[in-house]
Design a protein around this motif. Sequence first.
Motif, PDB file in Angstrom:
ATOM      1  N   VAL A 440      11.656  -1.990  13.623  1.00 42.60           N
ATOM      2  CA  VAL A 440      11.461  -1.033  12.529  1.00 42.60           C
ATOM      3  C   VAL A 440      10.815   0.246  13.055  1.00 42.60           C
ATOM      4  O   VAL A 440      11.230   1.363  12.723  1.00 42.60           O
ATOM      5  CB  VAL A 440      10.621  -1.653  11.401  1.00 42.60           C
ATOM      6  CG1 VAL A 440      10.141  -0.579  10.423  1.00 42.60           C
ATOM      7  CG2 VAL A 440      11.432  -2.706  10.663  1.00 42.60           C
ATOM      8  N   ARG A 441       9.799   0.100  13.899  1.00 45.19           N
ATOM      9  CA  ARG A 441       9.134   1.286  14.451  1.00 45.19           C
ATOM     10  C   ARG A 441      10.101   2.111  15.298  1.00 45.19           C
ATOM     11  O   ARG A 441      10.067   3.342  15.271  1.00 45.19           O
ATOM     12  CB  ARG A 441       7.917   0.868  15.274  1.00 45.19           C
ATOM     13  CG  ARG A 441       6.689   0.535  14.435  1.00 45.19           C
ATOM     14  CD  ARG A 441       5.449   0.399  15.295  1.00 45.19           C
ATOM     15  NE  ARG A 441       5.504  -0.796  16.125  1.00 45.19           N
ATOM     16  CZ  ARG A 441       5.015  -1.975  15.733  1.00 45.19           C
ATOM     17  NH1 ARG A 441       4.458  -2.113  14.546  1.00 45.19           N
ATOM     18  NH2 ARG A 441       5.086  -3.020  16.537  1.00 45.19           N
ATOM     19  N   ASP A 444      12.553   3.778  12.879  1.00 47.24           N
ATOM     20  CA  ASP A 444      11.857   4.709  11.984  1.00 47.24           C
ATOM     21  C   ASP A 444      11.827   6.126  12.539  1.00 47.24           C
ATOM     22  O   ASP A 444      11.757   7.101  11.785  1.00 47.24           O
ATOM     23  CB  ASP A 444      10.436   4.221  11.725  1.00 47.24           C
ATOM     24  CG  ASP A 444      10.096   4.211  10.245  1.00 47.24           C
ATOM     25  OD1 ASP A 444      10.940   4.648   9.438  1.00 47.24           O
ATOM     26  OD2 ASP A 444       8.991   3.766   9.893  1.00 47.24           O
ATOM     27  N   ASP A 450      11.656   5.590   4.364  1.00 49.76           N
ATOM     28  CA  ASP A 450      10.541   4.680   4.622  1.00 49.76           C
ATOM     29  C   ASP A 450      11.104   3.274   4.821  1.00 49.76           C
ATOM     30  O   ASP A 450      11.321   2.525   3.866  1.00 49.76           O
ATOM     31  CB  ASP A 450       9.563   4.718   3.441  1.00 49.76           C
ATOM     32  CG  ASP A 450       8.319   3.868   3.692  1.00 49.76           C
ATOM     33  OD1 ASP A 450       8.300   3.119   4.691  1.00 49.76           O
ATOM     34  OD2 ASP A 450       7.392   3.931   2.867  1.00 49.76           O
ATOM     35  N   LEU A 451      11.350   2.909   6.083  1.00 47.93           N
ATOM     36  CA  LEU A 451      11.991   1.630   6.354  1.00 47.93           C
ATOM     37  C   LEU A 451      11.064   0.449   6.073  1.00 47.93           C
ATOM     38  O   LEU A 451      11.536  -0.639   5.750  1.00 47.93           O
ATOM     39  CB  LEU A 451      12.468   1.579   7.808  1.00 47.93           C
ATOM     40  CG  LEU A 451      13.588   2.568   8.180  1.00 47.93           C
ATOM     41  CD1 LEU A 451      14.091   2.275   9.589  1.00 47.93           C
ATOM     42  CD2 LEU A 451      14.732   2.519   7.185  1.00 47.93           C
TER      43      LEU A 451
END
Length: 856
Positions: A440-441, A444, A450-451
């Motif tokens: 995710v990071r 992102d 906004d995941l």
Amino acid sequence: MGYRHGMMSAVVAVLLASTPAAPEAGISEALARERAAAVRDLRYDLVLQVPGRRTEPVTGRVTARFVLNTAGRIVLDFARPREAVRGVRLDGRDTAFEVVNGHIVVPSAASGAHELAVEFAAGDDALNRNDEFLYTLFVPARAHLAFPCFDQPDLKARYSLTLTVPAGWEAVSNGAATTRSAGEGAAATATLAFGETPPLPTYLFAFAAGRFQVETAERGGREMRMFHRETDAAKLARNRDAIFDLHASALQWLEDYTAIPYAFGKFDIVAIPSFTFSGMEHAGAIFYNASALLLDESATQNQVLNRANVIAHETSHMWFGDLVTMRWFNDVWMKEVFANFMADKIVNPSFPSVNHELRFLLGHYPSAYGTDRTAGTNAIRQVLDNLDQAGQMYGPIIYDKAPIVMRQLEMIMGAGAFRDGLRDYLKAYQFGNATWLDLVRTLDTRTPRDLAAWSRAWVEERGRPSIVTRVRTGADGRVQSITLSSRDPMGRGLVWPQRLVVSIGDEAGVTHVPVDMRSATAGVPGVQGHPRPSFVLANGGGLGYGLFVLDDASRTYLVDHIERLPDPLLRGSAWVTLWDNLLEGAIAPPVLFDAALRALPAETDEQNVERILGYTARAYWRFLSPEARQARAGRLETVLRAGLAAATTQSQKSAWFNAYRDTVVTADGVAWLERVWRREERVPGLTLAEPDEITLAMELAVREVPRWKEILDAQLARTQNPDRRDRLAFVIPALSADPAERERSFERFRVLENRRREVWVQDSLQYLNHPLRAGHGQRFVQPALEMLREIQRTGDIFVPTRWMERTLWGHSSPEVAATVRAFLASEKNYPLRLRWTILSTADDLFRASRAGATRQ
């Protein structure tokens, strides 16, 4: 980073304690964290002797070389009794050790480099030994059933393997065979040494050995080998090149997409009879169910596509799962979602005539809904305290819902940004481990969305939205608005942001309108002032996910006119939606069954035909009363025989014939089927292979044709392949017309040795609980429920679900539903994931038993 904060304090306490607590059974999260912090630079040298007789134990020695970052205990995993540990040496000297709860514990060791050697007798549970071959299956944490190791995914190691096997056996492992030597005499053996592997977790280490034949091919400068036991030379020749070609094209596609070359050197394929899974992604040596690769001439289009998909899926794992591995099995879904998601992309170019949007819809949505609509559903990403429960993480939610979710994420980010983010992720963590939050990071950084918030509803929570369509019209009959309202059935107030394509049909045709549903309510733009539509299908484009509740007018129109919808994807989505509405009680089963019989002759897309046939059979056996089945049996068989006659390809004919074979009950229909089995009559344009005739014989036996025993004995005699013959022999008692014999057949399963061939057991349960024998089969439900914990403890990852599916599939009575509910009510402390397994597999039973008068 994939472990809950609350567990960290417990791990710290263990590390600081002067006398750490004894490790619990299985591999706990606390123990895994302790070892991941302490152990690095891990290598295994494993030497095994495999005797020719299956009754004799496999023995061996494993030498683990590693560095301890801090002084402390060493805990190896080995779920065998104390007497199976024949010696432990640390750095060349005998050392004190304990065997505790399936672990070998060396109480203390200094920091620095160590060599720990263990002599042992291996366990058979994960070795899958047969008289003529064996194969390992160590996923998710079963390597320690066979040899001592650190059996957790984030302690990757390099493996060297030496195998001594009976002479005449072939062997294959992750590494390349570097040497082979042969002994002499009556008990001659062969010894094979395999080179060191790149870093792998224990669940991906594997080997197989036995009387295999080997096919070799070269594609793009890469040699490939296929190990198999197929005795039908024509069948092998018909499939051989396609198997190698599909692997080669998948490898090339993945190298291009990821910008990372294949990392594991040699590339072998092992086709195993009655393999528990469709495939298993052991790096450098992928194992497959032989029937998934070696197709019969009668294979349907879906079977051909499924083979391409499973090959692409397992090959994708070489990057997603093998190159980068989840840190803990709560993120097992990450490797599976990308394998499935990439497989769909890989397969598409090879089948240009197939509607791949429809393929994605029918390949994922019905299966995902089959779990997600039930009280036994689970989140994609789950909490996991101990790897002894990791097998229960698998299922349709990670295999089918997760790819749907990932497609939504790719649409949000854009295909290019999504691909580039995955490349960054694979390069950053290659040969290592990562969590969902790591990914995710990484992603992102390539999107303004906004995941983390998106992930909460789709990944961290269970269930699906219920989306209701409302059409408002004015006094003039024209549309004022069409709105979609999303509701969380579990009352948590969740909103699932997603993109939909809403299909609106009227006399002028069908209009497809994109809708970005970011909140609980969304309006469909551009509809004001239009005539009231004949129907509104909120998921007409096959993108959205949820229970799409049809308004009354749309539901009536689609049931009455579904075959008139102009394109296959729209019809496919309509069928999935109508089936969902049937299960929710909005459509009476006989009404949709009759609509299917009407629509089938007009359906032109083979994928839709197979889906409708599947719904037809499911409604017939599960949701129609016996009286309604009898009233419709003749018409059903007429429609199916007509479809069989009209089909223009062998693939189409096979789909129609299989549906007929599985549902036929009239005397004339069964008599015709028997003549086909006896080869007195043939189906023009359809070649029946040995597996087809075996299935025919079993279907005739369960219908108790007058000479059913003679048919089974004759089929056993005419079956040439020894593996298929042994499988049929095992199932025959479950097919008996004698209830006492069937009861003895079930009682076999109480003994672990009789459950070793898990696919054979599932076949037996399928017939013990066939709808035609549901009355007698009721007696198997309670003991099957009582055995489920033992089935989970001793079986592979899919076995508990399949055990319950085969037990319950033929039942629809309130009495059986009450048995299941009473069992759950009496088991107050029953393991949560096994409770979910029962609830999800019993969902159709619960719904059918409540249907009452609507089943008539």
